[in-house]
Structures are given as C-alpha cells and as structure tokens.
Design an enzyme around this catalytic site. Structure first.
Site, mmCIF file in Angstrom:
data_model
loop_
_atom_site.group_PDB
_atom_site.id
_atom_site.type_symbol
_atom_site.label_atom_id
_atom_site.label_comp_id
_atom_site.label_asym_id
_atom_site.label_seq_id
_atom_site.Cartn_x
_atom_site.Cartn_y
_atom_site.Cartn_z
ATOM 1 N N TYR A 24 0.813 -1.214 0.000
ATOM 2 C CA TYR A 24 0.000 0.000 0.000
ATOM 3 C C TYR A 24 0.856 1.278 0.000
ATOM 4 C CZ TYR A 24 -3.736 -3.168 1.663
ATOM 5 O OH TYR A 24 -4.638 -4.194 1.813
ATOM 6 N N HIS A 52 0.485 -11.579 1.844
ATOM 7 C CA HIS A 52 -0.544 -10.756 1.200
ATOM 8 C C HIS A 52 -1.253 -11.508 0.069
ATOM 9 C CE1 HIS A 52 -1.576 -6.317 0.075
ATOM 10 N NE2 HIS A 52 -2.590 -7.116 -0.117
#
Length: 277
Positions: free
Chosen positions: A52, A110
């Site tokens: 992110y 992730h």
C-alpha cells in the site's frame, strides 16, 4: 463512540477488534489524517501492507494519537514478490521501521505466489513470531487448498485468512474450512467497493432500521462470531457511519432477503491463487 462497543475476536491469545480500518489506496497526509480520525473515534484495529506504500503515514498517525500500544491491533502484510526467507525478513524490518513499532500484531502473506516455497515461508514467519516481531501470523487471499497445505501439512499457526467477502459474494467453501479449524476470516472490500450503497433490497432493509444499505451489509458481516471486517473509510463521517452500523439488530426476515441476493460479484481478481474455489 467508545471502543468498548466494537466487539473483539480472540485469536492465538490476543484480542482483535471485529471492526477495523482498511487503508488500501490511502496515501500521504490524507492517510495520516484518516488514521488519526479513526483512532480518535475509537477504532483500535488498523490494517495496512507494504504494497500500500502508506506504512509511514500510518506510523506517524499512531505516534501522534498516543493510544497505548497494548490497546492497538496493527496488521501489515508481505507482498507476494518477497516470499523468499531473506526477503521476508527485509520486508518485516522495513514495515516495522516505517510503522515506528517494535512489533505488529498480525503479519500476513498478502497474496500466494506459485513460486513460493511454503515450508520455508512459514518457517520464517514463525521465527519472526518467536522473536517478538509479530504476535501472530496469517494469510490473505488463500483458497481452501492453500489453507489445507498451510494448516494441515505445514502446521503453521494461521491466525486468520483475509479475503474479499461481502453480501454479494459467496465464500462458503473457505468459510466452512476456516470455521472447522477455528480460524477467523477478515473481510476486505466488505462494502463491495461502494456497489452495495445502491442495492434496492439492502436499502429497503436499511430504511426499516433507520440505517443505510452499507450499514446493513456491514452489520450482516460482523454478526457471525468468527468474522472481522476492515472497510476503507477516509472521511470521518464514513468512519462514524461504520461504527454506527454496530447498533443495528438484523432479524430473520432481513437475513432471508440478504441470502437471496446474487453472490457472484467479485471486486478483486484472486490472480495468484491457483484453482481458486
């Protein structure tokens, strides 16, 4: 709103608030402001990831808020390109440095990678846990086959599976497996990236409860014991609205109507996971 109104899940001896703040696509000062706002409203569960590129502003927000570390639950994730053992360690170091923390509460894979050496991946994650760099480890975007590999063959202490889940997407196969193994599900895209807001059925249920369609959808997710949700909300009004969803009490008629909604509206393509089911 007091944080006490957000129920907690207990995973591997630690407490995780069922409602958290997702931060995907939040950047820079706007991200910092959003996290500071959420913490001031009573949020204590913040979700981020190295991908992110916002761990630094989140770390600044956490430092500025002054919330005792023991009251916070912080999740971050290692990207699928960094699953070699040395790369995991470098990613962990970088994340902790940016977050200004000596440990995170949950460190996740992730996305699965077809090239990953899964025993080595989980051995490395377990070492990070033993060293106190994370309180628990888990996965994101894992299908049932990959979960079985991690849980039954490798015997990794998986504390959650974070996947896309909302009223318009059937995840019953994964949920059945997680429930059988007492592993929580953390729902991202819990409001289907805004698509829920315009749904007529959810809107009708919302009017009955003096609430919005999004609040109905969020409460439906949070009612089951083993589910947490991390809606992204950058505006304070949206953060408060998500907290206010906790006040709704859905009845059997509401749940029947929600069960009849289409369940095939995926927002995120689970690209790296083979044989997704």
């Amino acid at each position: 709103m007091e944080n006490l109104k957000i129920k907690n899940l207990t995973i591997h001896g630690m407490s995780m608030p069922k409602l958290g703040l997702g931060t995907f696509r939040m950047q820079g000062d706007a991200c910092r402001a959003a996290v500071e706002s959420a913490l001031s409203l009573g949020y204590r569960h913040i979700d981020t990831a190295e991908m992110y590129a916002n761990e630094e502003p989140i770390g600044a927000a956490i430092a500025a808020a002054g919330v005792p570390r023991g009251e916070l639950h912080v999740t971050t994730k290692v990207w699928h390109e960094n699953l070699a053992p040395d790369a995991i360690r470098r990613a962990s170091d970088a994340s902790l440095n940016k977050l200004r923390l000596d440990h995170v509460d949950l460190y996740l894979v992730h996305w699965p990678s077809r090239n990953a050496n899964w025993p080595a991946v989980f051995e490395t994650l377990m070492k990070l846990k033993e060293e106190g760099r994370t309180r628990a480890i888990g996965v994101a975007n894992f299908n049932t086959a990959l979960l079985k590999l991690a849980v039954e063959e490798i015997r990794a202490p998986i504390a959650c599976n974070q996947i896309e889940y909302h009223v318009m997407l059937d995840q019953s196969k994964v949920i059945d497996y997680l429930t059988a193994k007492s592993i929580p599900l953390v729902a991202y895209c819990p409001l289907a990236q805004g698509r829920i807001a315009s749904d007529a059925v959810l809107g009708e249920i919302g009017r009955k409860h003096n609430a919005t369609a999004a609040q109905v959808a969020l409460k439906w997710l949070l009612d089951p014991k083993g589910v947490a949700a991390i809606p992204k909300a950058s505006r304070r009004e949206s953060q408060q609205a998500n907290l206010d969803a906790l006040k709704i009490t859905l009845d059997d008629d509401d749940r029947r109507k929600i069960a009849a909604l289409p369940k095939d509206r995926r927002c995120v393509n689970p690209g790296f996971a083979p044989a997704w089911d």
